[in-house]
Design a protein around this motif. Structure first.
Motif, PDB file in Angstrom:
ATOM      1  N   UNK A  77       0.815  -1.213   0.000  1.00 25.80           N
ATOM      2  CA  UNK A  77       0.000   0.000   0.000  1.00 25.80           C
ATOM      3  C   UNK A  77       0.852   1.269   0.000  1.00 25.80           C
ATOM      4  N   UNK A  78       1.718   1.389  -1.003  1.00 29.08           N
ATOM      5  CA  UNK A  78       2.486   2.632  -1.152  1.00 29.08           C
ATOM      6  C   UNK A  78       2.319   3.167  -2.577  1.00 29.08           C
ATOM      7  N   UNK A  79       2.471   4.465  -2.693  1.00 25.94           N
ATOM      8  CA  UNK A  79       2.490   5.136  -3.995  1.00 25.94           C
ATOM      9  C   UNK A  79       3.905   5.464  -4.421  1.00 25.94           C
ATOM     10  N   UNK A  80       4.769   5.764  -3.423  1.00 23.42           N
ATOM     11  CA  UNK A  80       6.152   6.125  -3.718  1.00 23.42           C
ATOM     12  C   UNK A  80       7.101   5.476  -2.712  1.00 23.42           C
ATOM     13  N   UNK A  81       8.232   5.015  -3.219  1.00 19.57           N
ATOM     14  CA  UNK A  81       9.364   4.651  -2.367  1.00 19.57           C
ATOM     15  C   UNK A  81      10.454   5.687  -2.612  1.00 19.57           C
ATOM     16  N   UNK A 129      15.136  -3.569  -3.322  1.00 15.26           N
ATOM     17  CA  UNK A 129      14.049  -2.629  -3.049  1.00 15.26           C
ATOM     18  C   UNK A 129      13.059  -2.564  -4.211  1.00 15.26           C
ATOM     19  N   UNK A 130      13.596  -2.518  -5.430  1.00 11.94           N
ATOM     20  CA  UNK A 130      12.728  -2.502  -6.619  1.00 11.94           C
ATOM     21  C   UNK A 130      11.830  -3.737  -6.639  1.00 11.94           C
ATOM     22  N   UNK A 134       7.768  -3.800  -6.575  1.00 12.08           N
ATOM     23  CA  UNK A 134       6.984  -4.377  -7.676  1.00 12.08           C
ATOM     24  C   UNK A 134       6.103  -5.535  -7.200  1.00 12.08           C
ATOM     25  N   UNK A 135       6.546  -6.227  -6.175  1.00 16.25           N
ATOM     26  CA  UNK A 135       5.773  -7.358  -5.648  1.00 16.25           C
ATOM     27  C   UNK A 135       4.581  -6.894  -4.821  1.00 16.25           C
ATOM     28  N   UNK A 136       4.798  -5.916  -3.946  1.00 21.15           N
ATOM     29  CA  UNK A 136       3.766  -5.546  -2.978  1.00 21.15           C
ATOM     30  C   UNK A 136       2.965  -4.294  -3.360  1.00 21.15           C
ATOM     31  N   UNK A 137       3.522  -3.445  -4.224  1.00 26.12           N
ATOM     32  CA  UNK A 137       2.798  -2.256  -4.714  1.00 26.12           C
ATOM     33  C   UNK A 137       3.194  -2.021  -6.170  1.00 26.12           C
TER      34      UNK A 137
END
Length: 444
Positions: A77-81, A129-130, A134-137
């Motif tokens: 549930x993120x829009x940005x890392x 991190x990528x 990609x897996x969770x958001x």
């Protein structure tokens, strides 16, 4: 207006509290519903995060805040890392700097042998991190400002070419802020620039007043010829304010002399004047030691004080205003603002007479689909020659990581303009392998 969920990867960084404050200052532009910190160093992050928790409770209690070492929690549930990680922390940075210096070569965080060592630690960490994102958001964007950005960007191009990742660096921002002060402007956004190069390896070719179109280069040239990038206010900024930076900003005079038609990135001194850099380096107390004794100690002391007092109302932590470019980038993606920004992107013909597969730092227009690089045209032979050499170093480093190749890493070090011979390159490499055995892939 939509509100966004953000995870800061590198939650234990000394820059994190200032970036949190910067995000709060920019709530009108980029509203936040959820803010998370993520780090694999739990104890370090806890100190920073507990201070940030108090800060948020006092200044923005409506934002849901948490911190974690669990990638599932962090990246769901993120829009940005927003990623600014440092594998090995400052202990490894110290070795990055001191091992090359022991061999009479530049010891620097992102340039030469030290940058290569850091790059080989950063590649797997950023790719991890990528993959979490990609897996969770899968619809999220990563705004990566982890160093060494050039090597990291090349690894992203090769290993995760379709990932929603934008690589960016704050050094051009800092220099453009200096241009603004030199010119008497309130903000760097009052002028348009043209710039090209590699990360930490580039040149401004044009600086114009946004409203009038006036060419501002002649005024900057006059100042730089005499003062380098030292500004009238001196070294009072939060970012790049330590004594070691003063020498860097003055040395710009000599870098500028090689091409007075352009304005250089400060880091070019390491490639053009490596003998000077080594001669003026303290092999026992490098930049890493300066940071550990200064910023590192100061920020963690303040975080512990906030936690002990239960309030951040009188904090000495300052807004990382230089980092507002991160909000510019996120806002451009979120609201399709078509912001013009310097990003590190695949060349793909933007520089006409340069390797199309190179990752270059150039102006881009950013919208909700990502970055659209601007056309630079052909560049002069001097810059092209330097860039050809350096981009080959970066490509060889990434290839060495992928293939586990000792030979290609030796070639990369040998090709660096900061190292005088293959023999010295091999000696440095063997020392770096021993120092990084817990971080690098096995080399054969």
């Amino acid at each position: 207006m939509k509100k966004f969920s953000i995870v800061i990867a590198g939650g234990g960084s000394t820059f994190t509290p200032g970036i949190v404050m910067m995000l709060l200052e920019n709530q009108e532009r980029l509203p936040i519903r959820k803010l998370k910190l993520y780090d694999n160093f739990a104890e370090r992050q806890e100190t920073v995060a507990e201070a940030c928790k108090i800060l948020l409770q006092e200044r923005a209690p409506q934002i849901e805040f948490s911190y974690t070492t669990d990638p599932v929690d962090a990246f769901s549930d993120i829009d940005f890392c927003m990623a600014h990680i440092r594998p090995g922390l400052y202990a490894m940075r110290e070795l990055d700097e001191k091992i090359p210096l022991k061999h009479g070569c530049v010891g620097q965080e992102t340039c030469g042998a030290g940058g290569i060592a850091y790059g080989l630690r950063s590649i797997p960490a950023v790719i991890e991190l990528i993959d979490y994102m990609e897996k969770y958001s899968p619809k999220a964007w990563m705004l990566n400002y982890s160093n060494p950005a050039a090597i990291v960007a090349e690894a992203c191009r090769v290993l995760r070419p379709k990932a929603q990742v934008l690589n960016i660096c704050d050094m051009p921002i800092d220099i453009e802020n200096r241009f603004a002060e030199i010119l008497g402007y309130k903000s760097r956004k009052q002028f348009d620039v043209m710039y090209y190069g590699l990360n930490h390896f580039g040149w401004w070719t044009e600086i114009k007043d946004t409203s009038t179109g006036e060419n501002l280069m002649p005024r900057i040239r006059k100042h730089v010829k005499e003062n380098g990038y030292l500004t009238p206010s001196g070294m009072n900024g939060v970012q790049h304010a330590d004594d070691s930076w003063k020498d860097t900003f003055i040395k710009v005079r000599d870098v500028y002399a090689l091409d007075p038609q352009t304005m250089p990135n400060t880091y070019l001194k390491y490639y053009l004047y490596p003998d000077y850099v080594v001669e003026h380096s303290n092999k026992d107390f490098t930049r890493a030691n300066e940071v550990m004794a200064g910023r590192e100690k100061k920020v963690f002391t303040e975080c512990r004080r906030i936690i002990a007092n239960g309030t951040a109302k009188d904090t000495s932590i300052q807004v990382e205003e230089h980092a507002s470019y991160i909000v510019d980038l996120a806002t451009a993606i979120a609201f399709n603002t078509k912001e013009r920004m310097l990003l590190i992107v695949p060349n793909n013909g933007s520089i006409g007479n340069f390797d199309p597969t190179a990752t270059v730092e150039i102006p881009c227009i950013v919208d909700n689909s990502g970055a659209k690089p601007m056309q630079i045209g052909n560049i002069p032979e001097f810059q092209k020659g330097m860039m050809n050499q350096q981009v080959s170093v970066e490509k060889l480093v990434v290839e060495a990581h992928i293939e586990g190749s000792y030979l290609k890493l030796w070639q990369a070090l040998t090709l660096s303009a900061t190292i005088p011979s293959a023999a010295v390159a091999k000696a440095i490499l063997d020392d770096l392998i021993e120092a990084n055995k817990d971080y690098w892939v096995t080399l054969n």
